[in-house]
Design an enzyme around this catalytic site. Sequence first.
Site, PDB file in Angstrom:
ATOM      1  N   GLY A  45       0.840  -1.197   0.000  1.00 13.17           N
ATOM      2  CA  GLY A  45       0.000   0.000   0.000  1.00 13.17           C
ATOM      3  C   GLY A  45       0.868   1.236   0.000  1.00 13.17           C
ATOM      4  O   GLY A  45       1.991   1.218   0.500  1.00 13.17           O
ATOM      5  N   GLN A  50       3.309   9.957   0.721  1.00 11.61           N
ATOM      6  CA  GLN A  50       4.585   9.258   0.975  1.00 11.61           C
ATOM      7  C   GLN A  50       5.615   9.538  -0.115  1.00 11.61           C
ATOM      8  O   GLN A  50       6.808   9.307   0.090  1.00 11.61           O
ATOM      9  CB  GLN A  50       4.363   7.750   1.112  1.00 11.61           C
ATOM     10  CG  GLN A  50       3.608   7.363   2.391  1.00 11.61           C
ATOM     11  CD  GLN A  50       3.364   5.875   2.477  1.00 11.61           C
ATOM     12  OE1 GLN A  50       2.390   5.369   1.948  1.00 11.61           O
ATOM     13  NE2 GLN A  50       4.257   5.170   3.127  1.00 11.61           N
ATOM     14  N   CYS A  96       5.239  -0.134   7.374  1.00 10.66           N
ATOM     15  CA  CYS A  96       5.017   1.031   6.504  1.00 10.66           C
ATOM     16  C   CYS A  96       6.299   1.329   5.739  1.00 10.66           C
ATOM     17  O   CYS A  96       7.389   1.321   6.338  1.00 10.66           O
ATOM     18  CB  CYS A  96       4.630   2.226   7.380  1.00 10.66           C
ATOM     19  SG  CYS A  96       4.382   3.751   6.462  1.00 10.66           S
ATOM     20  N   GLU A 139      -3.627   3.439   5.137  1.00  7.54           N
ATOM     21  CA  GLU A 139      -3.356   4.424   4.064  1.00  7.54           C
ATOM     22  C   GLU A 139      -4.172   5.698   4.255  1.00  7.54           C
ATOM     23  O   GLU A 139      -3.700   6.799   3.968  1.00  7.54           O
ATOM     24  CB  GLU A 139      -3.635   3.809   2.686  1.00  7.54           C
ATOM     25  CG  GLU A 139      -2.790   2.597   2.319  1.00  7.54           C
ATOM     26  CD  GLU A 139      -1.295   2.778   2.515  1.00  7.54           C
ATOM     27  OE1 GLU A 139      -0.810   3.921   2.437  1.00  7.54           O
ATOM     28  OE2 GLU A 139      -0.606   1.775   2.784  1.00  7.54           O
TER      29      GLU A 139
END
Length: 174
Positions: A45, A50, A96, A139
């Site tokens: 994801g 990001q 993450c 997310e």
Amino acid sequence: MIRKVLTYPDPVLKKASKDVEVFDSKLHLLLDDMYETMIAENGIGLAAIQIGVDLNVLIINIPQEEDGVQIKENLIEAINPQIIKKEGTTVYKEGCLSIPEYYEEVNRAEKIEIVFKDRFGNDKSISTDSLLAIAFQHEMDHLKGMLFVERLPMLKRRKFEKEWKKKSRENKKF
Ligand code: Y12
Ligand code: CO
């Protein structure tokens, strides 16, 4: 094009993203770059922030249950997503791409209903209680400028900060 994934504690990751208003080729290029970047980094994801783009855009590609293979047909591109229903609670050890090599258990809603738009601006909805539900919540936190470590209980959060600072100091030596 593969873009650079911002890592904790980059202040850009704390920015709240804005809704997409135009569903044009620029958005499609962003989505394509996000996919290329996520696959290159072995992620499942990625949120646009990001890679430094403050738009409410996220992608998720959950590997198949049978063989663990990630196939593009299962790619979800969600623009301006909103959770309209949450039920129950579940715990999952999350990771993450913006906090590499750190995994910890996080509490999330077990079942969610989400509405969003696809890359062409068509309305879509999904109801899920699988890993996809956890991925969507993770997310969507990014879109609000929130990282999963901010959801940890105080002691685990402090331990994380200590370990992360130590790791950053060690990396600077090389
Ligand atoms: C459940 C929980 C969290 C999500 C959000 C998406 N998270 C990821 O895609 C994280 C991926 C990840 C991949 C890494 O790279 C490798 O494992 C090679 C990584 O880096 C290291 O640990 C070295 C860290 C995170 C979705 C569903
Ligand atoms: Co993340």
